[in-house]
Design a protein around this motif. Structure first.
Motif, PDB file in Angstrom:
ATOM      1  N   TRP A 100      -3.941  10.515  -0.164  1.00 54.95           N
ATOM      2  CA  TRP A 100      -4.272   9.279  -0.909  1.00 54.95           C
ATOM      3  C   TRP A 100      -4.235   8.078   0.033  1.00 54.95           C
ATOM      4  O   TRP A 100      -5.117   7.219   0.011  1.00 54.95           O
ATOM      5  CB  TRP A 100      -3.276   9.087  -2.070  1.00 54.95           C
ATOM      6  N   ARG A 101      -3.195   8.024   0.848  1.00 52.08           N
ATOM      7  CA  ARG A 101      -3.051   6.868   1.739  1.00 52.08           C
ATOM      8  C   ARG A 101      -4.175   6.805   2.783  1.00 52.08           C
ATOM      9  O   ARG A 101      -4.602   5.725   3.177  1.00 52.08           O
ATOM     10  CB  ARG A 101      -1.690   6.908   2.440  1.00 52.08           C
ATOM     11  N   ARG A 151       0.263  12.480  -0.998  1.00 52.22           N
ATOM     12  CA  ARG A 151       0.587  11.122  -0.533  1.00 52.22           C
ATOM     13  C   ARG A 151      -0.242  10.772   0.716  1.00 52.22           C
ATOM     14  O   ARG A 151      -0.911   9.741   0.750  1.00 52.22           O
ATOM     15  CB  ARG A 151       2.084  11.065  -0.198  1.00 52.22           C
ATOM     16  N   MET A 205      -7.238   8.327   2.460  1.00 52.55           N
ATOM     17  CA  MET A 205      -8.561   8.231   1.846  1.00 52.55           C
ATOM     18  C   MET A 205      -8.721   6.940   1.056  1.00 52.55           C
ATOM     19  O   MET A 205      -9.822   6.393   0.971  1.00 52.55           O
ATOM     20  CB  MET A 205      -8.824   9.428   0.919  1.00 52.55           C
ATOM     21  N   GLY A 206      -7.651   6.468   0.481  1.00 54.43           N
ATOM     22  CA  GLY A 206      -7.690   5.173  -0.187  1.00 54.43           C
ATOM     23  C   GLY A 206      -8.199   5.220  -1.611  1.00 54.43           C
ATOM     24  O   GLY A 206      -8.204   4.183  -2.274  1.00 54.43           O
ATOM     25  N   THR A 246       1.527   4.194  -3.857  1.00 54.56           N
ATOM     26  CA  THR A 246       0.993   5.568  -3.902  1.00 54.56           C
ATOM     27  C   THR A 246       1.298   6.228  -5.246  1.00 54.56           C
ATOM     28  O   THR A 246       2.461   6.389  -5.605  1.00 54.56           O
ATOM     29  CB  THR A 246       1.614   6.417  -2.783  1.00 54.56           C
ATOM     30  N   PRO A 247       0.276   6.610  -5.992  1.00 54.44           N
ATOM     31  CA  PRO A 247       0.527   7.232  -7.290  1.00 54.44           C
ATOM     32  C   PRO A 247       0.901   8.710  -7.145  1.00 54.44           C
ATOM     33  O   PRO A 247       0.631   9.298  -6.098  1.00 54.44           O
ATOM     34  CB  PRO A 247      -0.835   7.092  -7.986  1.00 54.44           C
ATOM     35  N   TYR A 263       0.844  -1.212   0.000  1.00 52.80           N
ATOM     36  CA  TYR A 263       0.000   0.000   0.000  1.00 52.80           C
ATOM     37  C   TYR A 263       0.871   1.251   0.000  1.00 52.80           C
ATOM     38  O   TYR A 263       0.578   2.233  -0.677  1.00 52.80           O
ATOM     39  CB  TYR A 263      -0.900  -0.036   1.240  1.00 52.80           C
TER      40      TYR A 263
END
Lengths: 389, 187
Positions: free
Chosen positions: B36-37, B33, B39-40, A58-59, A54
């Motif tokens: 995103w991490r 980053r 919220m997924g 990360t994009p 995960y």
């Protein structure tokens, strides 16, 4: 042999990455005996692998993301700092002022300080002439009697003729002056008295071995008294200056009403005389009329005397010739002496102010306690709201 | 450099949006980053990032310089994400998008069995993260993905270290349970 509960603790260590080689060995031994725990560890490793993946997947941020938030930004305005501290401080200041206002009103008069420091400092700073201890103390009256009289009558242009014409205030003054030029000062007193429209009521000049001395009683029109007193500094060194103001309005009115009654009585008796026929009655009436006439004269004289005292203030002046030695003492203070005097006065006024502050604080203590409680509650509520928001 | 930073910060505090952009852009990737991490998914992450930027802009006047600017922004981002996750709690429908490098479960036909297994498990973990309680999720992501220490997490989330540890332990337990429930491959 380790049980599964103990294994759970090692598993937690393993998951948080804190397990060392010996921990892993212990876990491995237990897993050989307990397939359930072995399965747990396998799952934990799978979870960790998933989390690692995960992290790696990360994009990068979408290209239009920057433009989007910049565009959005231009629609919004930054909020100026609310400065909660400032708001709290302002609230606290208002609260303290309120408390001081409330407290100040309730502080007993006797604990309030006398503002003696300022005039004392003025004395020191202006470099006054060296004066004896008594004169030094007299220099700082809290309020002159003249001022008191003026204050009590809501403004005036002279000593007795007040805006409120019915007020009858008798002002007197007493001054002790020491001078090196006795004759000059004496003639100046006469001149000043004449200029102000007054007269010398009594005067005596005595020559002693210590020098000349004069004792005078002047009558100065009350409306010129302040002008006269303002110029007494020209006569020499003022050792003592007293002023007093006595309100005789009540007694004056009493006398007036008594006079009126007596006059009415006199008129009635005089009417009786014209109607009376018996000699005895007439004699008795004559006696009474004489008595009343005497009373009327006496009362009228009293009123005139009061008017005289009100209109012309009495000023007692004691003039004393100084010897050369004394004259030397009237020199200007040196800077060091003034500095020392100023320090002494400053210290004493500081200690007095400190005492007053302690007294005021003691008086305000209950208000402060309540105020602090309110403030703490306010802070608690604000913080809670902030957290919720 | 420091003076320039202070000047830019000063201007941003006084409403200069250009200065704010200069100040924030270097931290943009870091904010993306973390969004995103936490919220997924891309859609929510974009929303969270925008909200973070707006919040930062609005509250920049309150930045006192006690912590690094990046740490301050990071904290705003974490709190913004937590708020969004909390709001979505009741009507949570996760739309997991595929990004370059992601492998969809349906596209694993040509992959070796072990890789397929790993991909499936990773996907389950990701889905499992979205099913976690938002507090547990945020705490676990900060610890295991963002690699923050217990103390740092405690400071960011303003909770005691003990709470951080217990949340992480419960989150892991929950994920293990999800894997077990779905019958993790490779038994």
């Amino acid at each position: 042999m380790m049980n599964c509960t103990e294994y759970g603790k090692y598993l937690k260590k393993f998951e948080s990455g804190e397990a060392d080689r010996s921990d892993l060995e212990i876990m491995r031994k237990h897993e050989q005996q307990c397939p359930k725990c072995a399965r747990l560890r396998q799952l934990a490793e799978t979870v960790q692998t998933g989390l690692d993946h995960y992290r790696e997947e990360t994009p990068p941020a979408p290209q239009n993301c920057h433009e989007q938030w910049v565009r959005q930004l231009k629609k919004e305005k930054p909020v100026k700092p609310k400065s909660g501290r400032r708001v709290l401080l302002a609230a606290a200041a208002v609260l303290v002022l309120f408390i001081l206002f409330l407290g100040g009103r309730n502080i007993p008069q006797q604990i309030r300080s006398k503002q003696t420091a300022a005039p004392m400092m003025d004395y020191a700073s202006e470099g006054m002439r060296a004066a004896p201890e008594a004169a030094y103390e007299e220099y700082i009256p809290e309020m002159s009697m003249g001022e008191m009289a003026l204050t009590s009558t809501a403004g005036t242009s002279n000593g007795s003729v007040f805006e409120d014409e019915t007020r009858k205030i008798v002002r007197t003054a007493s001054i002790d002056i020491s001078t090196a030029e006795f004759d000059k000062s004496l003639s100046l007193i006469h001149q000043m008295c004449k200029e102000n429209g007054g007269w010398v009521s009594s005067s005596s000049v005595v020559s002693k071995s210590g020098g000349m001395s004069a004792s005078m009683t002047l009558r100065i029109p009350s409306d010129k008294l302040d002008t006269f007193l303002g110029r007494t500094g020209e006569l020499g060194r003022i050792i003592r200056q007293d002023e007093s103001a006595e309100d005789r309005t009540e007694s004056y009115r009493d006398t007036q009403s008594r006079l009126k009654t007596q006059k009415m009585l006199l008129e009635r008796l005089q009417n009786l005389v014209t109607t009376s026929e018996k000699l005895e009655d007439l004699l008795q009436l004559e006696r009474q009329i004489a008595e009343i006439q005497y009373n009327i004269d006496s009362l009228t004289s009293s009123l005139k005397s009061t008017d005289q005292q009100v209109n012309f203030s009495k000023v007692d002046i004691s003039l004393k010739e100084e010897k050369k030695k004394e004259v030397v003492e009237t020199r200007e203070l040196t800077f060091g002496e003034r500095l020392s005097a100023a320090l002494e006065l400053g210290l004493s006024s500081f200690s007095e102010s400190l005492q007053n502050m302690v007294l005021i604080l003691a008086a305000l203590l209950p208000y402060l306690i309540v105020g602090v409680c309110i403030l703490l509650c306010a802070i608690f509520v604000i913080r809670r709201r902030k957290k919720k928001s | 450099m420091d003076n320039l930073h202070h000047l830019t910060l000063f201007r941003a505090k006084h409403g200069d949006s250009w200065a704010f952009e200069q100040l924030v852009t270097p931290h943009e990737q870091m904010i993306w980053r973390v969004c995103w991490r936490l919220m997924g998914n891309r859609h929510d992450a974009e929303d969270a990032m925008q909200l973070t930027m707006i919040k930062t802009w609005k509250s920049i006047g309150q930045y006192r310089g006690n912590a690094a600017f990046s740490s301050w922004m990071y904290r705003i981002a974490v709190h913004t994400c937590t708020d969004i996750l909390r709001k979505k709690k009741n009507d949570r429908i996760e739309l997991v998008e595929n990004f370059p490098g992601d492998v969809c479960l349906s596209d694993t036909g040509t992959m070796p069995e072990s890789s397929v297994l790993e991909t499936e498990n990773n996907e389950r973990i990701r889905q499992g993260l979205n099913k976690l309680d938002e507090d547990q999720k945020v705490t676990l992501v900060l610890f295991a993905v963002e690699e923050k220490s217990y103390t740092e997490i405690s400071e960011i989330l303003e909770i005691p270290v003990g709470t951080v540890k217990s949340r992480i332990a419960r989150a892991r337990e929950h994920l293990r349970g999800i894997l077990e429930e779905k019958g993790e491959a490779g038994k």
